[in-house]
Design a protein around this motif. Structure first.
Motif, PDB file in Angstrom:
ATOM      1  N   SER A  41      30.575  61.427  62.020  1.00 42.06           N
ATOM      2  CA  SER A  41      31.964  61.250  61.617  1.00 42.06           C
ATOM      3  C   SER A  41      32.869  62.173  62.411  1.00 42.06           C
ATOM      4  O   SER A  41      32.847  63.378  62.220  1.00 42.06           O
ATOM      5  N   PRO A  42      33.675  61.603  63.299  1.00 39.52           N
ATOM      6  CA  PRO A  42      34.600  62.447  64.051  1.00 39.52           C
ATOM      7  C   PRO A  42      35.804  62.808  63.190  1.00 39.52           C
ATOM      8  O   PRO A  42      36.010  62.243  62.115  1.00 39.52           O
ATOM      9  N   GLN A  43      36.564  63.750  63.679  1.00 38.70           N
ATOM     10  CA  GLN A  43      37.781  64.122  62.961  1.00 38.70           C
ATOM     11  C   GLN A  43      38.775  62.969  63.059  1.00 38.70           C
ATOM     12  O   GLN A  43      38.702  62.137  63.961  1.00 38.70           O
ATOM     13  N   PRO A  44      39.737  62.912  62.110  1.00 36.95           N
ATOM     14  CA  PRO A  44      40.667  61.773  62.049  1.00 36.95           C
ATOM     15  C   PRO A  44      41.458  61.522  63.332  1.00 36.95           C
ATOM     16  O   PRO A  44      41.856  60.402  63.596  1.00 36.95           O
ATOM     17  N   ASP A  45      41.664  62.554  64.147  1.00 33.42           N
ATOM     18  CA  ASP A  45      42.467  62.378  65.358  1.00 33.42           C
ATOM     19  C   ASP A  45      41.648  61.874  66.546  1.00 33.42           C
ATOM     20  O   ASP A  45      42.180  61.676  67.630  1.00 33.42           O
ATOM     21  N   VAL A  46      40.361  61.636  66.357  1.00 33.71           N
ATOM     22  CA  VAL A  46      39.500  61.178  67.449  1.00 33.71           C
ATOM     23  C   VAL A  46      39.385  59.661  67.389  1.00 33.71           C
ATOM     24  O   VAL A  46      38.954  59.100  66.389  1.00 33.71           O
ATOM     25  N   PRO A  47      39.761  58.959  68.471  1.00 33.72           N
ATOM     26  CA  PRO A  47      39.661  57.495  68.462  1.00 33.72           C
ATOM     27  C   PRO A  47      38.207  57.036  68.455  1.00 33.72           C
ATOM     28  O   PRO A  47      37.341  57.669  69.053  1.00 33.72           O
ATOM     29  N   THR A  48      37.953  55.941  67.748  1.00 35.31           N
ATOM     30  CA  THR A  48      36.608  55.374  67.709  1.00 35.31           C
ATOM     31  C   THR A  48      36.682  53.872  68.002  1.00 35.31           C
ATOM     32  O   THR A  48      37.750  53.268  67.924  1.00 35.31           O
ATOM     33  N   TYR A  49      35.545  53.334  68.323  1.00 36.86           N
ATOM     34  CA  TYR A  49      35.420  51.924  68.664  1.00 36.86           C
ATOM     35  C   TYR A  49      34.437  51.278  67.701  1.00 36.86           C
ATOM     36  O   TYR A  49      33.286  51.696  67.605  1.00 36.86           O
ATOM     37  N   ASP A  50      34.889  50.262  66.978  1.00 41.01           N
ATOM     38  CA  ASP A  50      34.013  49.519  66.078  1.00 41.01           C
ATOM     39  C   ASP A  50      33.277  48.479  66.907  1.00 41.01           C
ATOM     40  O   ASP A  50      33.823  47.443  67.275  1.00 41.01           O
ATOM     41  N   TYR A  51      32.039  48.775  67.201  1.00 40.17           N
ATOM     42  CA  TYR A  51      31.234  47.967  68.110  1.00 40.17           C
ATOM     43  C   TYR A  51      31.065  46.529  67.627  1.00 40.17           C
ATOM     44  O   TYR A  51      30.926  45.617  68.430  1.00 40.17           O
ATOM     45  N   LEU A  52      31.072  46.335  66.324  1.00 42.55           N
ATOM     46  CA  LEU A  52      30.804  45.014  65.762  1.00 42.55           C
ATOM     47  C   LEU A  52      32.062  44.259  65.345  1.00 42.55           C
ATOM     48  O   LEU A  52      31.983  43.105  64.913  1.00 42.55           O
ATOM     49  N   GLU A  53      33.223  44.878  65.479  1.00 48.86           N
ATOM     50  CA  GLU A  53      34.455  44.315  64.939  1.00 48.86           C
ATOM     51  C   GLU A  53      34.804  42.932  65.489  1.00 48.86           C
ATOM     52  O   GLU A  53      35.239  42.057  64.746  1.00 48.86           O
ATOM     53  N   GLN A  54      34.609  42.710  66.753  1.00 46.82           N
ATOM     54  CA  GLN A  54      35.017  41.452  67.384  1.00 46.82           C
ATOM     55  C   GLN A  54      33.972  40.353  67.271  1.00 46.82           C
ATOM     56  O   GLN A  54      34.149  39.276  67.822  1.00 46.82           O
ATOM     57  N   ARG A  55      32.868  40.624  66.590  1.00 46.83           N
ATOM     58  CA  ARG A  55      31.767  39.678  66.529  1.00 46.83           C
ATOM     59  C   ARG A  55      31.489  39.274  65.090  1.00 46.83           C
ATOM     60  O   ARG A  55      31.538  40.087  64.184  1.00 46.83           O
ATOM     61  N   ASN A  56      31.148  38.029  64.898  1.00 44.01           N
ATOM     62  CA  ASN A  56      30.748  37.537  63.595  1.00 44.01           C
ATOM     63  C   ASN A  56      29.222  37.483  63.588  1.00 44.01           C
ATOM     64  O   ASN A  56      28.630  36.584  64.193  1.00 44.01           O
ATOM     65  N   LEU A  57      28.591  38.406  62.914  1.00 43.63           N
ATOM     66  CA  LEU A  57      27.132  38.480  62.913  1.00 43.63           C
ATOM     67  C   LEU A  57      26.467  37.312  62.209  1.00 43.63           C
ATOM     68  O   LEU A  57      25.257  37.125  62.317  1.00 43.63           O
ATOM     69  N   ASP A  58      27.247  36.521  61.498  1.00 41.64           N
ATOM     70  CA  ASP A  58      26.692  35.349  60.835  1.00 41.64           C
ATOM     71  C   ASP A  58      26.759  34.102  61.713  1.00 41.64           C
ATOM     72  O   ASP A  58      26.281  33.039  61.322  1.00 41.64           O
ATOM     73  N   GLU A  59      27.346  34.228  62.883  1.00 39.45           N
ATOM     74  CA  GLU A  59      27.393  33.134  63.865  1.00 39.45           C
ATOM     75  C   GLU A  59      26.411  33.477  64.985  1.00 39.45           C
ATOM     76  O   GLU A  59      26.588  34.469  65.684  1.00 39.45           O
ATOM     77  N   TYR A  60      25.382  32.655  65.141  1.00 43.48           N
ATOM     78  CA  TYR A  60      24.340  32.979  66.111  1.00 43.48           C
ATOM     79  C   TYR A  60      24.869  33.055  67.547  1.00 43.48           C
ATOM     80  O   TYR A  60      24.367  33.825  68.344  1.00 43.48           O
ATOM     81  N   GLY A  61      25.911  32.288  67.870  1.00 48.52           N
ATOM     82  CA  GLY A  61      26.501  32.372  69.210  1.00 48.52           C
ATOM     83  C   GLY A  61      27.095  33.749  69.456  1.00 48.52           C
ATOM     84  O   GLY A  61      26.879  34.361  70.513  1.00 48.52           O
ATOM     85  N   ASP A  62      27.851  34.264  68.491  1.00 46.59           N
ATOM     86  CA  ASP A  62      28.398  35.624  68.586  1.00 46.59           C
ATOM     87  C   ASP A  62      27.276  36.652  68.639  1.00 46.59           C
ATOM     88  O   ASP A  62      27.347  37.634  69.378  1.00 46.59           O
ATOM     89  N   LEU A  63      26.251  36.427  67.835  1.00 46.68           N
ATOM     90  CA  LEU A  63      25.130  37.358  67.773  1.00 46.68           C
ATOM     91  C   LEU A  63      24.404  37.423  69.109  1.00 46.68           C
ATOM     92  O   LEU A  63      24.026  38.506  69.575  1.00 46.68           O
ATOM     93  N   GLU A  64      24.229  36.281  69.745  1.00 49.27           N
ATOM     94  CA  GLU A  64      23.565  36.260  71.049  1.00 49.27           C
ATOM     95  C   GLU A  64      24.385  37.024  72.094  1.00 49.27           C
ATOM     96  O   GLU A  64      23.848  37.797  72.875  1.00 49.27           O
ATOM     97  N   TRP A  65      25.687  36.818  72.060  1.00 48.28           N
ATOM     98  CA  TRP A  65      26.600  37.526  72.968  1.00 48.28           C
ATOM     99  C   TRP A  65      26.557  39.032  72.677  1.00 48.28           C
ATOM    100  O   TRP A  65      26.475  39.857  73.590  1.00 48.28           O
ATOM    101  N   LEU A  66      26.576  39.402  71.414  1.00 49.55           N
ATOM    102  CA  LEU A  66      26.520  40.803  71.017  1.00 49.55           C
ATOM    103  C   LEU A  66      25.212  41.443  71.465  1.00 49.55           C
ATOM    104  O   LEU A  66      25.194  42.571  71.960  1.00 49.55           O
ATOM    105  N   LEU A  67      24.107  40.737  71.291  1.00 52.49           N
ATOM    106  CA  LEU A  67      22.807  41.260  71.695  1.00 52.49           C
ATOM    107  C   LEU A  67      22.778  41.563  73.189  1.00 52.49           C
ATOM    108  O   LEU A  67      22.269  42.596  73.612  1.00 52.49           O
ATOM    109  N   GLU A  68      23.343  40.660  73.993  1.00 52.91           N
ATOM    110  CA  GLU A  68      23.409  40.902  75.444  1.00 52.91           C
ATOM    111  C   GLU A  68      24.190  42.181  75.743  1.00 52.91           C
ATOM    112  O   GLU A  68      23.764  43.007  76.555  1.00 52.91           O
TER     113      GLU A  68
END
Length: 195
Positions: free
Chosen positions: A8-35
């Motif tokens: 957990s970084p301090q509140p002023d440190v930017p973070t990236y939600d690795y899974l935010e742009q992907r729908n893990l329930d859609e296998y097409g997104d999941l395949e792209w994410l896995l790559e």
């Protein structure tokens, strides 16, 4: 590694939600994410961020970690300034192993029907991820109880994923009347029958 990372970084440190742009329930997104996940592990995205976090927390770095840290380009005036981005991307908002666990659990199909069309990740994804973790996972932090990067995925899930990978040879059977093991041509296909 003996020292535990506090993710957990301090509140002023930017973070990236690795899974935010992907729908893990859609296998097409999941395949792209896995790559992307495999590529990021291979290229050291998670390892570099763990090294930065270790340095911030005053933890001792190995020789390899110090060498990798020196390779990061630093543009600040003050050497004590924090590294907020690497290659324009903020640090992940959760540990690498939590991301891998989520992806691995979603690779599992509820039911593998040979006559259905499956994304390649259904049968090839887990073996590729294991190969990546075995080759490039050394140096990454491990959660309590894990002895290797592959061990971060629960044993029951790993077992199911290996069984699912075995179904690759059966995939496609039953989609058409001629696509059966009764057809001798199917026996000659190297991916169907291994001698």
């Amino acid at each position: 590694m003996p020292d535990k990372l506090r993710q957990s970084p301090q509140p002023d440190v930017p973070t990236y939600d690795y899974l935010e742009q992907r729908n893990l329930d859609e296998y097409g997104d999941l395949e792209w994410l896995l790559e992307d996940l495999i590529q990021d592990i291979e290229e050291g995205y998670f390892l570099r961020w763990e090294i930065v976090i270790r340095q911030e927390q005053g933890q001792k770095l190995t020789r390899r970690q110090r060498k990798l840290l020196k390779k990061l380009i630093y543009f600040g005036d003050d050497p004590d300034d924090r590294i907020l981005y690497i290659d324009g991307i903020a640090r992940p908002s959760e540990p690498w192993y939590e991301i891998v666990r989520k992806v691995a659990s979603k690779l599992l199909l509820k039911k593998f029907e040979t006559f259905e069309v499956h994304y390649a990740a259904a049968t090839e994804g887990w073996p590729r991820l294991v190969e990546c973790l075995e080759k490039y996972g050394s140096g990454l932090s491990l959660p309590e109880g894990a002895k290797s990067p592959v061990d971060i995925v629960p044993e029951h899930t790993r077992h199911q994923l290996w069984l699912q990978a075995c179904f690759d040879a059966l995939s496609g059977l039953g989609q058409d009347d001629i696509l059966t093991l009764e057809d001798n041509d199917q026996h000659t296909l190297s991916y169907r029958v291994v001698y």
